[in-house]
Design a protein around this motif. Structure first.
Motif, PDB file in Angstrom:
ATOM      1  N   ALA A   1      30.696  65.736  27.517  1.00  0.00           N
ATOM      2  CA  ALA A   1      29.477  65.404  26.776  1.00  0.00           C
ATOM      3  C   ALA A   1      29.030  63.943  26.895  1.00  0.00           C
ATOM      4  CB  ALA A   1      29.650  65.783  25.304  1.00  0.00           C
ATOM      5  N   PRO A   2      29.924  62.936  26.786  1.00  0.00           N
ATOM      6  CA  PRO A   2      29.432  61.547  26.730  1.00  0.00           C
ATOM      7  C   PRO A   2      28.637  61.103  27.942  1.00  0.00           C
ATOM      8  CG  PRO A   2      31.704  61.666  25.987  1.00  0.00           C
ATOM      9  CD  PRO A   2      31.370  63.002  26.550  1.00  0.00           C
ATOM     10  N   ILE A   3      29.059  61.480  29.138  1.00  0.00           N
ATOM     11  CA  ILE A   3      28.329  61.025  30.317  1.00  0.00           C
ATOM     12  C   ILE A   3      26.966  61.700  30.396  1.00  0.00           C
ATOM     13  CG2 ILE A   3      29.261  62.742  31.931  1.00  0.00           C
ATOM     14  CD1 ILE A   3      28.733  58.971  32.615  1.00  0.00           C
ATOM     15  N   VAL A   4      26.892  62.994  29.985  1.00  0.00           N
ATOM     16  CA  VAL A   4      25.597  63.689  29.943  1.00  0.00           C
ATOM     17  C   VAL A   4      24.684  63.029  28.923  1.00  0.00           C
ATOM     18  CG1 VAL A   4      24.458  65.887  29.418  1.00  0.00           C
ATOM     19  CG2 VAL A   4      26.635  65.874  30.670  1.00  0.00           C
ATOM     20  N   VAL A   5      25.229  62.706  27.765  1.00  0.00           N
ATOM     21  CA  VAL A   5      24.456  62.035  26.715  1.00  0.00           C
ATOM     22  C   VAL A   5      23.950  60.686  27.207  1.00  0.00           C
ATOM     23  CG1 VAL A   5      24.623  60.921  24.456  1.00  0.00           C
ATOM     24  CG2 VAL A   5      25.564  63.216  24.796  1.00  0.00           C
TER      25      VAL A   5
ATOM     26  N   CYS B   1      35.508  59.190  30.020  1.00  0.00           N
ATOM     27  CA  CYS B   1      35.279  60.566  30.467  1.00  0.00           C
ATOM     28  C   CYS B   1      36.319  60.993  31.499  1.00  0.00           C
ATOM     29  CB  CYS B   1      33.876  60.709  31.052  1.00  0.00           C
ATOM     30  SG  CYS B   1      32.550  60.565  29.839  1.00  0.00           S
ATOM     31  N   ALA B   2      36.650  60.092  32.435  1.00  0.00           N
ATOM     32  CA  ALA B   2      37.651  60.420  33.456  1.00  0.00           C
ATOM     33  C   ALA B   2      39.007  60.683  32.816  1.00  0.00           C
ATOM     34  CB  ALA B   2      37.750  59.281  34.468  1.00  0.00           C
TER      35      ALA B   2
ATOM     36  N   ALA C   1      30.539  58.116  23.399  1.00  0.00           N
ATOM     37  CA  ALA C   1      31.756  57.910  24.187  1.00  0.00           C
ATOM     38  C   ALA C   1      32.909  57.451  23.314  1.00  0.00           C
ATOM     39  CB  ALA C   1      31.488  56.896  25.295  1.00  0.00           C
ATOM     40  N   LEU C   2      32.638  56.510  22.420  1.00  0.00           N
ATOM     41  CA  LEU C   2      33.702  55.990  21.563  1.00  0.00           C
ATOM     42  C   LEU C   2      34.228  57.072  20.632  1.00  0.00           C
ATOM     43  CD1 LEU C   2      35.390  53.583  20.679  1.00  0.00           C
ATOM     44  CD2 LEU C   2      33.535  52.922  19.126  1.00  0.00           C
ATOM     45  N   ARG C   3      33.330  57.899  20.130  1.00  0.00           N
ATOM     46  CA  ARG C   3      33.746  58.982  19.225  1.00  0.00           C
ATOM     47  C   ARG C   3      34.689  59.953  19.925  1.00  0.00           C
ATOM     48  NH1 ARG C   3      31.017  64.044  17.898  1.00  0.00           N
ATOM     49  NH2 ARG C   3      31.709  64.811  15.861  1.00  0.00           N
ATOM     50  N   GLU C   4      34.510  60.130  21.241  1.00  0.00           N
ATOM     51  CA  GLU C   4      35.346  61.081  21.959  1.00  0.00           C
ATOM     52  C   GLU C   4      36.757  60.573  22.212  1.00  0.00           C
ATOM     53  OE1 GLU C   4      34.264  63.693  21.574  1.00  0.00           O
ATOM     54  OE2 GLU C   4      32.102  63.547  21.654  1.00  0.00           O
ATOM     55  N   THR C   5      37.049  59.346  21.768  1.00  0.00           N
ATOM     56  CA  THR C   5      38.456  58.926  21.785  1.00  0.00           C
ATOM     57  C   THR C   5      39.257  59.758  20.794  1.00  0.00           C
ATOM     58  OG1 THR C   5      37.951  57.217  20.125  1.00  0.00           O
ATOM     59  CG2 THR C   5      37.912  56.558  22.444  1.00  0.00           C
TER      60      THR C   5
END
Length: 276
Positions: A98-102, A126-127, A234-238
């Motif tokens: 999701a983060p890279i798409v966002v 993301c990687a 992106a930060l939230r996906e940590t």
């Protein structure tokens, strides 16, 4: 401009809360009924708090309606996914795409510009997340990938809706009230005896998960009104790092060394993002 230390820490805390409520769903003996308890409790809390919040601007209502549908579908997909796949394997796929798409869509649709360091940080995060999903067979990827698309979509919808609302708190409360009702109502209609029996013995899952999901997303939405949505997303996906720890230490799932190494990439991306 770097995110403020307070904002940075609050988004990290939101990630921890998000991983925690997902673990609650996975830990329940019936993932669908546990999800219903979580969404129902979150809706009840939202209903209690709404009279004390300033109403959202009418401009945000169409976005709120769209997100309600997306969030209801997301909850169903979470329950179905955890019926078939370990949390430590499925969660990275759902959250990692999701983060890279966002980030790309936010740049194209809203003109949000990010420094090169921020793009590097998002790519590393993301990687790292996606490398944790190594080893999933193709048949296990369908539901997590579908949910990743739903996550990216509702993130963009809610980021714009919260900004239009003038009151991110009220927007979040209405969202959880509206999106939290369909599943419990369906269960009361189709599985009333099972739901009531399950709720009597597992009410604590609903309470912990409901508070966790409402708080986690409320913090993230507020942060998206203060900073670029791509950086917050992106930060939230940590949360995946927290999810991996919970999987290993609480759910007693086996977490391969490769996933611990991938966590290093995520942490590196977080460190860069802090000063991007």
């Amino acid at each position: 401009m770097p995110m403020s230390p307070l904002l940075f820490c609050l988004v990290l805390f939101a990630g921890f809360l998000h991983a925690s409520w997902n673990a609650v769903v996975k830990r329940g003996s019936d993932t669908l009924l546990t999800t219903i308890l979580v969404t129902g409790t979150a809706a009840l809390i939202a209903a209690i708090c709404l009279p004390f919040a300033r109403p959202p601007d009418p401009r945000s209502w169409p976005w709120l309606a769209a997100s309600t549908v997306l969030q209801a579908g997301y909850y169903v997909l979470v329950a179905r996914t955890y019926q078939r796949t370990d949390m430590s394997a499925a969660y990275p796929v759902m959250r990692g795409c999701a983060p890279i798409v966002v980030a790309v869509l936010a740049a194209l649709l809203w003109g949000e510009s990010l420094p090169v360091a921020a793009w590097l940080a998002i790519a590393l995060i993301c990687a790292g997340i996606l490398s944790m999903a190594h080893g999933l067979v193709r048949r296990q990827l369908g539901l997590p990938l579908t949910n990743a698309g739903v996550i990216a979509t509702y993130t963009l919808v809610d980021a714009w809706g919260a900004r239009q609302s003038g009151s991110p708190v009220a927007y979040t409360l209405w969202l959880f009230l509206l999106s939290g009702l369909p599943l419990p109502l369906w269960a009361l209609w189709r599985r009333r005896p099972q739901l009531l029996a399950y709720a009597r013995s597992n009410w604590q899952y609903g309470l912990v998960g409901g508070v966790g999901t409402l708080s986690a997303y409320g913090l993230a939405l507020w942060a998206m009104t203060q900073a670029p949505v791509a950086m917050v997303s992106a930060l939230r996906e940590t949360s995946i790092v927290f999810a991996m720890m919970i999987s290993a230490w609480v759910l007693r799932e086996r977490v391969p060394r490769r996933r611990w190494m991938a966590a290093g990439l995520i942490v590196s991306g977080v460190a860069i993002l802090r000063f991007a």
